[in-house]
Scaffold this motif. Structure first.
Motif, PDB file in Angstrom:
ATOM      1  N   ALA A  42       0.870  -1.187   0.000  1.00 25.10           N
ATOM      2  CA  ALA A  42       0.000   0.000   0.000  1.00 25.10           C
ATOM      3  C   ALA A  42       0.896   1.222   0.000  1.00 25.10           C
ATOM      4  O   ALA A  42       1.855   1.289   0.758  1.00 25.10           O
ATOM      5  CB  ALA A  42      -0.889   0.004   1.236  1.00 25.10           C
ATOM      6  N   ASP A  43       0.578   2.137  -0.870  1.00 27.90           N
ATOM      7  CA  ASP A  43       1.436   3.300  -1.005  1.00 27.90           C
ATOM      8  C   ASP A  43       0.732   4.544  -0.468  1.00 27.90           C
ATOM      9  O   ASP A  43       0.358   5.435  -1.209  1.00 27.90           O
ATOM     10  CB  ASP A  43       1.801   3.472  -2.485  1.00 27.90           C
ATOM     11  CG  ASP A  43       3.026   4.350  -2.620  1.00 27.90           C
ATOM     12  OD1 ASP A  43       3.674   4.589  -1.593  1.00 27.90           O
ATOM     13  OD2 ASP A  43       3.316   4.805  -3.747  1.00 27.90           O
ATOM     14  N   ILE A  44       0.502   4.555   0.841  1.00 26.36           N
ATOM     15  CA  ILE A  44      -0.124   5.717   1.470  1.00 26.36           C
ATOM     16  C   ILE A  44       0.937   6.341   2.356  1.00 26.36           C
ATOM     17  O   ILE A  44       1.612   5.624   3.092  1.00 26.36           O
ATOM     18  CB  ILE A  44      -1.304   5.273   2.356  1.00 26.36           C
ATOM     19  CG1 ILE A  44      -2.347   4.588   1.496  1.00 26.36           C
ATOM     20  CG2 ILE A  44      -1.911   6.454   3.104  1.00 26.36           C
ATOM     21  CD1 ILE A  44      -3.390   3.860   2.300  1.00 26.36           C
ATOM     22  N   GLY A  45       1.082   7.650   2.302  1.00 28.14           N
ATOM     23  CA  GLY A  45       2.086   8.270   3.159  1.00 28.14           C
ATOM     24  C   GLY A  45       1.674   8.204   4.618  1.00 28.14           C
ATOM     25  O   GLY A  45       0.599   8.679   4.990  1.00 28.14           O
ATOM     26  N   ILE A  46       2.496   7.560   5.443  1.00 27.22           N
ATOM     27  CA  ILE A  46       2.234   7.549   6.888  1.00 27.22           C
ATOM     28  C   ILE A  46       3.496   8.087   7.568  1.00 27.22           C
ATOM     29  O   ILE A  46       4.612   7.625   7.274  1.00 27.22           O
ATOM     30  CB  ILE A  46       1.874   6.134   7.379  1.00 27.22           C
ATOM     31  CG1 ILE A  46       0.587   5.665   6.667  1.00 27.22           C
ATOM     32  CG2 ILE A  46       1.658   6.116   8.890  1.00 27.22           C
ATOM     33  CD1 ILE A  46       0.141   4.265   6.992  1.00 27.22           C
ATOM     34  N   PHE A  47       3.300   9.078   8.427  1.00 27.19           N
ATOM     35  CA  PHE A  47       4.440   9.799   8.985  1.00 27.19           C
ATOM     36  C   PHE A  47       4.305   9.945  10.495  1.00 27.19           C
ATOM     37  O   PHE A  47       3.195  10.065  11.011  1.00 27.19           O
ATOM     38  CB  PHE A  47       4.524  11.211   8.372  1.00 27.19           C
ATOM     39  CG  PHE A  47       4.500  11.211   6.872  1.00 27.19           C
ATOM     40  CD1 PHE A  47       5.679  11.115   6.142  1.00 27.19           C
ATOM     41  CD2 PHE A  47       3.282  11.292   6.195  1.00 27.19           C
ATOM     42  CE1 PHE A  47       5.641  11.102   4.749  1.00 27.19           C
ATOM     43  CE2 PHE A  47       3.241  11.271   4.801  1.00 27.19           C
ATOM     44  CZ  PHE A  47       4.424  11.177   4.076  1.00 27.19           C
ATOM     45  N   GLY A  48       5.449   9.950  11.169  1.00 28.13           N
ATOM     46  CA  GLY A  48       5.440  10.192  12.602  1.00 28.13           C
ATOM     47  C   GLY A  48       6.656  11.016  12.969  1.00 28.13           C
ATOM     48  O   GLY A  48       7.715  10.881  12.336  1.00 28.13           O
ATOM     49  N   SER A  49       6.511  11.875  13.957  1.00 22.99           N
ATOM     50  CA  SER A  49       7.690  12.582  14.463  1.00 22.99           C
ATOM     51  C   SER A  49       7.503  12.841  15.950  1.00 22.99           C
ATOM     52  O   SER A  49       6.381  12.814  16.470  1.00 22.99           O
ATOM     53  CB  SER A  49       7.936  13.895  13.696  1.00 22.99           C
ATOM     54  OG  SER A  49       6.835  14.754  13.834  1.00 22.99           O
ATOM     55  N   ASP A  50       8.618  13.070  16.632  1.00 20.08           N
ATOM     56  CA  ASP A  50       8.574  13.325  18.073  1.00 20.08           C
ATOM     57  C   ASP A  50       9.787  14.173  18.423  1.00 20.08           C
ATOM     58  O   ASP A  50      10.852  14.038  17.812  1.00 20.08           O
ATOM     59  CB  ASP A  50       8.599  12.002  18.856  1.00 20.08           C
ATOM     60  CG  ASP A  50       8.105  12.157  20.293  1.00 20.08           C
ATOM     61  OD1 ASP A  50       6.974  11.705  20.584  1.00 20.08           O
ATOM     62  OD2 ASP A  50       8.851  12.751  21.122  1.00 20.08           O
TER      63      ASP A  50
END
Ligand SMILES: C[S@@+](CC[C@H](N)C(=O)[O-])C[C@H]1O[C@@H](n2cnc3c(N)ncnc32)[C@H](O)[C@@H]1O
Length: 422
Positions: free
Chosen positions: A262-270
């Motif tokens: 699946a090519d969905i942008g999923i992003f996380g930052s902290d």
């Protein structure tokens, strides 16, 4: 085995989504699938129980109902438990544990109630197995029995899950206040990013700017990839007598065949680099390291990782998790205290400056995005000077929370009025 009656407990507020998920997994409808307070009851077969354990993202457990009867005192509980064919489920050589919950029970002591149920189970085995009886093991029992008492009724269940289902098996690194995986999945369902009825995802990029150990992003990535929630763990049913290894192997194989790219942008930052490191390791174990981009950085400074999409987070709150980054630094300067803003814990930031600044940053740099924020602070929209367009009641364990939706518009604090007065 014929149809059985299962009860799947879930966090309050999640029942409707769980019912959709159970419908999708079992095909049951009508009287066979009832949405109750705190869970869902479904009539289904044993194979369904294995599938529910493997796939459900919202249930806390899958329990088989074995008795439901009126009671007035502990002797009645003994009689009800004596009438259950426990020997169909486990052997006297195995260990077990009983957990009793109660709502308005007239009994003086739940411990004594539990003891009487335990005696009934042990006596039944002793009578049937030449004096041999299973023993109690409170930490790692082979088998768990649940008793639920109301004012006048007792329900006995045998558990098929073992460790609660929010334990997916991939989160070995975590911060101080990690979100339960089941609650992260409930947030994704409530926002519409994930449809538990069809299994479909909205296809919009998803971004958690305070990602901690990465729970929301990892749940989302596993959903997008079709990876079964429990694919990495073991379950209680593997130790119960009806278990058949070949049936379970076939269910797992079928689940593996449903994994997709699946090519969905999923992003996380902290702001904490330690947390980013944890998230990356967790994502690796969850099989979605290549589906998520984790970065370090202050939520007040990070620019959008995509052109538009959904922001979803449970921000720092209260004493356990403090705000890090520029807001904390600013607060310290104002208080004229010393120390550096390394963003890795410590400090006295209470989020006072953080939330208005976050709102300003979003309005300036994230117009067109939708933000979903889970918080126990019912005054958060006021603090952010943003008007929520939805508020969904949710419980984080015993803590009552709201999932607020903000439709971000450049430089404005206006949005549609809230559609629920809760
Ligand atoms: C309640 S925790 C999130 C938990 C996460 N959902 C999980 O499941 O592990 C809040 C997180 O916000 C982070 N944080 C605090 N101040 C921040 C800031 N200014 N920018 C970005 N992240 C921040 C903390 O390091 C912490 O990991």
């Amino acid at each position: 085995m014929n149809d059985l009656s299962f009860f799947l407990p879930c966090a309050a507020g999640v029942e409707e989504f769980l019912a959709q998920e159970v419908h999708a997994l079992t095909g049951r409808v009508g009287q066979d699938l009832l949405t109750l307070r705190g869970g869902v009851r479904v009539r289904a077969d044993w194979r369904d129980a294995l599938k529910l354990n493997l796939h459900s993202r919202l249930a806390q457990r899958v329990l088989v109902e074995l008795a439901h009867a009126p009671y007035r005192n502990e002797n009645d509980l003994y009689a009800i438990a004596s009438g259950v064919a426990w020997e169909i489920w486990f052997t006297p050589k195995q260990t077990f544990k009983i957990e009793t919950t109660a709502q308005h029970s007239p009994l003086q002591s739940l411990n004594f109630a539990t003891l009487r149920i335990k005696d009934a189970i042990a006596d039944r085995f002793r009578a049937k197995a030449n004096g041999v009886r299973p023993s109690i093991e409170t930490q790692w029992p082979d088998c768990r029995v649940f008793a639920h008492l109301t004012t006048d009724s007792c329900t006995l269940y045998i558990d098929t899950s073992g460790e609660p289902l929010f334990k997916r098996g991939w989160r070995q690194d975590k911060g101080d206040a990690p979100l339960k995986e089941t609650l992260a999945a409930a947030m994704l369902a409530a926002s519409g990013w994930w449809n538990p009825e069809t299994g479909a995802v909205a296809g919009q990029p998803l971004y958690d700017p305070c990602c901690g150990s990465g729970t929301i992003a990892i749940e989302a990535a596993q959903i997008a990839r079709g990876i079964a929630a429990g694919s990495l763990r073991h379950f209680g049913f593997e130790k119960l007598l009806p278990f058949q290894a070949h049936v379970w192997a076939a269910i797992k194989k079928e689940a593996e065949s449903q994994v997709r790219t699946a090519d969905i942008g999923i992003f996380g930052s902290d702001v904490s680099h330690r947390m980013v490191d944890f998230s990356e390791r967790n994502a690796e174990r969850a099989g979605v390291a290549d589906a998520i981009e984790f970065r370090g950085g202050d939520a007040l400074q990070r620019m959008p990782p995509a052109e538009g999409g959904v922001i979803m987070l449970n921000p720092p709150y209260g004493e356990r998790i403090e705000v890090g980054g520029v807001a904390r630094f600013g607060a310290r300067e104002a208080a004229q205290t010393s120390g550096s803003a390394d963003g890795d814990g410590g400090g006295a930031g209470d989020g006072g400056e953080f939330f208005p600044q976050l709102a300003t940053h979003w309005k300036k740099n994230y117009p067109g995005w939708t933000a979903w924020v889970l918080t126990p602070d019912l005054k958060l929209p006021k603090q952010m000077r943003l008007k929520e367009s939805r508020r969904v009641p949710m419980w984080n364990g015993p803590i009552e929370c709201r999932l607020f939706r903000f439709d971000l518009v450049r430089g404005s604090n206006r949005a549609a009025p809230a559609d629920a007065a809760t």
